[in-house]
Design an enzyme around this catalytic site. Structure first.
Site, PDB file in Angstrom:
ATOM      1  N   ASP A 235       0.814  -1.217   0.000  1.00 31.53           N
ATOM      2  CA  ASP A 235       0.000   0.000   0.000  1.00 31.53           C
ATOM      3  C   ASP A 235       0.848   1.267   0.000  1.00 31.53           C
ATOM      4  OD1 ASP A 235      -2.140  -1.819   0.316  1.00 31.53           O
ATOM      5  OD2 ASP A 235      -1.903  -1.752   2.490  1.00 31.53           O
TER       6      ASP A 235
ATOM      7  N   GLU B   4     -11.508   1.923  -2.788  1.00 33.12           N
ATOM      8  CA  GLU B   4     -10.791   2.233  -1.541  1.00 33.12           C
ATOM      9  C   GLU B   4      -9.532   3.019  -1.878  1.00 33.12           C
ATOM     10  OE1 GLU B   4      -9.823  -1.542   0.194  1.00 33.12           O
ATOM     11  OE2 GLU B   4      -8.998  -2.341  -1.650  1.00 33.12           O
TER      12      GLU B   4
END
Length: 510
Positions: free
Chosen positions: A22, A188
């Protein structure tokens, strides 16, 4: 005959060939800074630095301890996808703990010291936050939702906050509802930007291993939002290319850093060229004229014309000046859990061992690389009957090899495996040695994500004890190469000493 034209150095993807999940990144002046998820591991929030976007060094960890409730491993919890931003001379990292809320750490120097974490917004299932300072003086926080905690997903929310990121200034509202976007699932990881008169939200969708990168564009934060998929797997081998950071260079070129989920080795980081279409949307990666959905490149001329070098920060550690920042525990541990001593790592074998390495906080690891390599070290053991120490490859399943103290006061040389559903480890004894014997361990990692562990000790030739072991993915993370020491519940603590930990790579990846 004219001399050959000078070629611009190229880089290979991934630029970070191990588990750095991420990623988010920014440029400040001529320096780039990148942060990633760390989940249950301690210290948390790694901060990496680069001058050219292709060579990265681990600078520090912004979070010395994960926080309350992490004295034992809570796999899958902790620090999820963070964002790093620089505003008014201060660096801020906003990160989620999906079981508690959204938090901020700040520093004037990215190398630290970083502030204690402060709560910005409490709530279950709040994830993937990103702050944004608008030109009109307002400050906003965009975030996503984890259905596992909140019952909500596929939605991005916007909250007004103060400029110092200390408190919300009003209620949040839905910024973009993925359910209203055809084909959109699991929206997201939003990153909010402004480019000219346009607001842009870079947001992945479709899931970690199978998704794509979307961009939403509007002239106002109230919408309406135009939507486009700008990066997908297409005809290439890079699955799920999404979630990352748009950055520019001082010369004005644009780039996009994103991850690829490789399974057992975790989420590796790729760098893609980015150009802007005449319609205000970016085109990322490789795209023919007229195509709007890019495909990840595998090689490309370097952004700054520099050679790539190693794609694996950290690795070896001689333990002469402390313990390197590449190491992380499985949970928060006391300060005296480990120390360096004249070129050796001394681990305290805490008496909390119930037979499962995944329950132990004092397992010290670093990511298993995507690249083929070898690790070498040595280990010796002191402690009560049942104390053990060794080298492990830790995931949902794990294997390890090392020493175990017997009731007779000598040591057994052992290897062990444990599948996720096993009640107990499957242990094999390979010999007995006098107490204090130094065992030499070599762990070879293949390009096929298997490992082979070889042992030797004085008077014994090297022999393989774990051959072709498949590397097992962890809970939201890749597998880790780990060192550990432990003693049974209720016993006196033990001690293990590890020699220099050396990583050996092929010359082109060194």
């Amino acid at each position: 005959m004219e001399p050959p034209a000078e070629q611009t150095p190229t880089y290979r993807n991934p630029v970070l060939a191990a588990d750095w999940p991420d990623p988010d990144a920014i440029r400040v002046g001529e320096d780039y800074y990148l942060v990633t998820s760390s989940f249950n591991r301690s210290p948390g929030l790694p901060v990496l630095h680069s001058r050219d976007l292709v060579k990265w060094d681990l600078l520090t960890h912004a979070l010395p301890r994960v926080g309350p409730g992490f004295g034992l491993p809570r796999h899958g919890g902790g620090v999820w996808a963070p964002a790093i931003r620089h505003h008014a001379g201060t660096f801020h990292v906003v990160f989620p703990d999906p079981d508690r809320g959204l938090f901020v750490v700040s520093a004037t120097d990215p190398a630290g010291p970083w502030s204690e974490p402060r709560e910005l917004l409490a709530g279950l299932g709040l994830i993937d936050p990103c702050p944004f300072w608008d030109d009109d003086g307002s400050t906003w926080l965009v975030h996503g939702w984890a259905r596992s905690r909140s019952g909500t997903k596929n939605r991005l929310s916007l909250v007004p906050v103060d400029a110092a990121l200390t408190r919300p200034l009003g209620p949040g509202r839905t910024l973009i509802d993925g359910d209203e976007v055809p084909g959109c699932t699991t929206l997201e990881g939003p990153k909010l930007h402004r480019r000219g008169d346009d607001y842009l939200v870079f947001a992945p969708a479709g899931g970690v291993a199978t998704g794509w990168q979307s961009v939403f564009r509007a002239s106002s934060l109230t919408g309406p939002w135009e939507h486009r998929v700008v990066l997908h797997q297409g005809d290439g081998p890079v699955n799920g290319p999404h979630q990352g950071a748009w950055v520019d260079t001082p010369s004005g070129t644009d780039w996009f850093l994103h991850f690829q989920d490789t399974g057992a080795v975790g989420r590796v980081v790729h760098l893609q060229p980015l150009r802007w279409g005449t319609d205000g949307f970016p085109v990322i990666g490789r795209a023919a004229e007229g195509e709007t959905r890019g495909v990840p490149v595998l090689t490309h001329p370097s952004p700054h014309g520099t050679e790539q070098g190693s794609r694996l920060p950290g690795g070896s550690d001689d333990f002469r000046t402390g313990i390197g920042p590449q190491w992380r525990w499985q949970a928060d541990v006391p300060a005296d859990q480990a120390r360096s001593d004249d070129g050796e790592l001394v681990l305290r074998g805490t008496a909390c061992d119930t037979g499962n390495l995944r329950t132990l906080p004092q397992v010290l690891g670093q990511p298993v690389p995507l690249l083929a390599c070898r690790f070498t070290t040595s280990v010796s053991l002191a402690g009560p009957a049942g104390a053990r120490a060794g080298v492990a490859v830790l995931g949902l399943a794990y294997s390890w090899a090392g020493l175990r103290r017997t009731a007779h006061g000598d040591d057994e040389v052992v290897s062990a495996r444990r599948a996720p559903d096993d009640q107990d480890e499957r242990v094999e004894v390979h010999g007995r040695v006098p107490a204090g014997t130094r065992l030499h361990v070599e762990l070879a990692v293949g390009a096929d994500a298997t490992t082979t562990t070889t042992l030797s000790w004085p008077g014994r030739e090297p022999f393989a004890v774990l051959e072709g072991e498949p590397v097992s993915v962890g809970h939201w993370i890749g597998a880790e190469t780990a060192l550990f020491a432990a003693a049974p519940l209720g016993a006196e603590p033990g001690t293990a000493r590890f020699g220099a930990f050396d990583r050996h790579l092929a010359p082109e990846d060194s």
